[in-house]
Design an enzyme around this catalytic site. Sequence first.
Site, mmCIF file in Angstrom:
data_model
loop_
_atom_site.group_PDB
_atom_site.id
_atom_site.type_symbol
_atom_site.label_atom_id
_atom_site.label_comp_id
_atom_site.label_asym_id
_atom_site.label_seq_id
_atom_site.Cartn_x
_atom_site.Cartn_y
_atom_site.Cartn_z
ATOM 1 N N SER A 74 24.279 -38.685 -24.253
ATOM 2 C CA SER A 74 25.124 -37.814 -23.432
ATOM 3 C C SER A 74 26.407 -38.484 -22.974
ATOM 4 O O SER A 74 27.220 -37.869 -22.289
ATOM 5 C CB SER A 74 24.348 -37.344 -22.194
ATOM 6 O OG SER A 74 23.939 -38.462 -21.404
ATOM 7 N N ASN A 107 17.459 -40.680 -12.192
ATOM 8 C CA ASN A 107 17.296 -39.312 -11.684
ATOM 9 C C ASN A 107 18.091 -39.078 -10.404
ATOM 10 O O ASN A 107 18.818 -38.088 -10.282
ATOM 11 C CB ASN A 107 15.816 -39.013 -11.442
ATOM 12 C CG ASN A 107 14.996 -39.021 -12.713
ATOM 13 O OD1 ASN A 107 15.533 -39.239 -13.801
ATOM 14 N ND2 ASN A 107 13.692 -38.788 -12.600
ATOM 15 N N THR A 128 44.594 4.409 -9.016
ATOM 16 C CA THR A 128 43.137 4.359 -9.144
ATOM 17 C C THR A 128 42.821 4.946 -10.517
ATOM 18 O O THR A 128 43.509 5.867 -10.973
ATOM 19 C CB THR A 128 42.412 5.178 -8.052
ATOM 20 O OG1 THR A 128 42.765 6.567 -8.177
ATOM 21 C CG2 THR A 128 42.773 4.688 -6.657
ATOM 22 N N SER A 181 56.523 -14.800 -31.322
ATOM 23 C CA SER A 181 55.726 -14.486 -32.506
ATOM 24 C C SER A 181 56.256 -15.270 -33.698
ATOM 25 O O SER A 181 57.468 -15.474 -33.834
ATOM 26 C CB SER A 181 55.791 -12.986 -32.801
ATOM 27 O OG SER A 181 55.314 -12.708 -34.102
ATOM 28 N N LYS A 222 59.612 -10.608 -30.203
ATOM 29 C CA LYS A 222 58.473 -10.604 -29.282
ATOM 30 C C LYS A 222 58.625 -11.633 -28.160
ATOM 31 O O LYS A 222 59.110 -12.735 -28.363
ATOM 32 C CB LYS A 222 57.170 -10.896 -30.045
ATOM 33 C CG LYS A 222 56.744 -9.839 -31.024
ATOM 34 C CD LYS A 222 56.401 -8.528 -30.340
ATOM 35 C CE LYS A 222 55.186 -8.592 -29.453
ATOM 36 N NZ LYS A 222 53.946 -8.897 -30.169
ATOM 37 N N ASN A 282 55.711 -12.647 -25.542
ATOM 38 C CA ASN A 282 54.311 -12.344 -25.243
ATOM 39 C C ASN A 282 53.836 -12.982 -23.936
ATOM 40 O O ASN A 282 54.154 -14.142 -23.654
ATOM 41 C CB ASN A 282 53.419 -12.844 -26.389
ATOM 42 C CG ASN A 282 53.728 -12.152 -27.699
ATOM 43 O OD1 ASN A 282 54.070 -10.971 -27.720
ATOM 44 N ND2 ASN A 282 53.625 -12.891 -28.792
ATOM 45 N N GLU A 286 47.355 -13.351 -20.571
ATOM 46 C CA GLU A 286 46.237 -13.024 -21.459
ATOM 47 C C GLU A 286 45.171 -14.114 -21.440
ATOM 48 O O GLU A 286 43.966 -13.828 -21.473
ATOM 49 C CB GLU A 286 46.757 -12.792 -22.879
ATOM 50 C CG GLU A 286 47.593 -11.539 -22.990
ATOM 51 C CD GLU A 286 48.291 -11.401 -24.346
ATOM 52 O OE1 GLU A 286 48.762 -10.301 -24.635
ATOM 53 O OE2 GLU A 286 48.355 -12.394 -25.101
ATOM 54 N N TYR A 299 12.282 -33.853 -12.020
ATOM 55 C CA TYR A 299 13.310 -33.977 -13.047
ATOM 56 C C TYR A 299 12.739 -33.683 -14.433
ATOM 57 O O TYR A 299 11.614 -34.087 -14.764
ATOM 58 C CB TYR A 299 13.920 -35.386 -13.034
ATOM 59 C CG TYR A 299 15.023 -35.542 -14.061
ATOM 60 C CD1 TYR A 299 16.331 -35.173 -13.749
ATOM 61 C CD2 TYR A 299 14.760 -36.021 -15.340
ATOM 62 C CE1 TYR A 299 17.346 -35.283 -14.687
ATOM 63 C CE2 TYR A 299 15.767 -36.136 -16.287
ATOM 64 C CZ TYR A 299 17.055 -35.765 -15.954
ATOM 65 O OH TYR A 299 18.054 -35.861 -16.895
ATOM 66 N N GLN A 314 19.965 -32.404 -18.589
ATOM 67 C CA GLN A 314 21.120 -32.969 -19.301
ATOM 68 C C GLN A 314 22.146 -31.877 -19.599
ATOM 69 O O GLN A 314 23.336 -32.154 -19.748
ATOM 70 C CB GLN A 314 20.660 -33.631 -20.609
ATOM 71 C CG GLN A 314 21.800 -34.271 -21.406
ATOM 72 C CD GLN A 314 21.279 -35.094 -22.568
ATOM 73 O OE1 GLN A 314 20.557 -36.062 -22.388
ATOM 74 N NE2 GLN A 314 21.628 -34.677 -23.781
ATOM 75 N N LYS A 365 25.742 -30.557 -17.115
ATOM 76 C CA LYS A 365 27.059 -31.128 -16.889
ATOM 77 C C LYS A 365 28.153 -30.549 -17.777
ATOM 78 O O LYS A 365 29.263 -30.289 -17.299
ATOM 79 C CB LYS A 365 26.989 -32.659 -17.056
ATOM 80 C CG LYS A 365 26.286 -33.335 -15.872
ATOM 81 C CD LYS A 365 26.044 -34.796 -16.075
ATOM 82 C CE LYS A 365 24.824 -35.062 -16.928
ATOM 83 N NZ LYS A 365 23.567 -34.559 -16.340
#
Length: 475
Positions: A22, A109, A154, A276, A282, A284, A289, A316, A321, A324
Amino acid sequence: MALWGGRFESKTDDSVFALSRSVQFDWRLAPYDLVSSIAHVRVLKSGKLIDAKTAAKLDRALKELLKEVKSGVFKPNASDEDVHSALERGLIEKLGELGGSIRAGRSRNDQVATDFRLYLLDHMLEIALQVTKLSKAILAKSSEYVDAVAPGFTHLQHAQPVSFGHELAKHSCALERDLGRIKDWYERSNLSPLGAGALAGSSLPISPERTARDLGFDGVVRNSIDAVSDRDFAVEALFVLALIGVHVSRIGEEWTIWCTSEFGWAKLDDAYATGSSIMPQKKNPDVAELARGKSGPLIGNLTSLLTTMKAMPFAYNRDLQEDKEVVFNSIENLLTLLPALTGMVASTNFDRKRMAKSAPEGFSLATEIADYLVRKGIPFSKAHEAAGKCVKLAEKSGVQLHELSATQLKSAHEQLDEGVRKFLDVKGAIASRDSVNGTAPKSVARQIRALGDSLKRDAKWISNESKRFSGMMSQ
């Protein structure tokens, strides 16, 4: 290097090591692990588990290693399983077998639970700081456009005209709640698991209370089994981050809509737009987004950890693992997104004339007719029906409500006279809604001031906690 293996006769299969490894992602915890190790040396010394000379050597080596980690001089290698084993290797390289003495009285742990909490406490403060910057930019823009009129919506249909500053300020209200949630989370999560050992505490004379104080925690997790198995603090942090993601997604959605040719309300600064590769015209709204898009992984990361935790037995388990990477991903996504989104908000200009022209469209002043009749003592149900008739007449005649003839008004309700016309004005309709939470410019200005005062209090808390945390980390 492995931190275990005395009872094993053969080495771990390469496939198992690859699965278990890890360090490629938990290396982010290295500075926090070293700071907690420095605090742990102190309790080993006070409990007479190591002598003063050994404690001094360990303390000096750990602080050297901390500088080397921060500068990038010391890094994990291919044989390191996780952040803990990598750092112990570094300590042994400096001190020989003496480096291994730091392992007394703790387990990976409680060690990883401590490191993970410290990482999150630190980074949630950074998230909070970025949220305050975004909220400040929104409030500045709200103040700029508090006297601008626009249609309120609305169901994405014109509803009633509003102050555009009011429309913008609603986002700061949501972000204010996010900051409150971070503060609540911080108070609940600022407890130390160190001293819990593998699950049962330690028989050695260590002091979890002292370690907690040295690391800036408010106290110690009460139950040692809970200390090593609890990940509520991570799940709750992911929820807060996901909800921030939802709120910034809504900002992104509105900005994207306002930038369309159909609306044409918003003009993005070139620095916060893209083009673009094939269409040279364009411009954008990619930041907006991506603010929408990032909500997907933020929500997914919360779901992922909840699913991992839903049937965790006893103390534990190695399943943890998986806690995270999702947290690191959410933190890093937001810390990348928020500055760009803040810049986009701060630099956007809005077309006042186009918004104002659009404000009365869709018969958005119909409620003013109903309210006029209510002031004359007509029950709202009847007033509502009469206003609806006016809308129907206007649609058939191809005119706006204020253009209906006196005869048409009377046909909708006998109490509808020429006096209603002064209420069929966008600015007048907005100004009349002057309740404490209404859209009248004077009400919105008060709301913005209150939000600004709340933001100052939050910023002060963040600054104080960040200074305290930085002091603890600068060992």
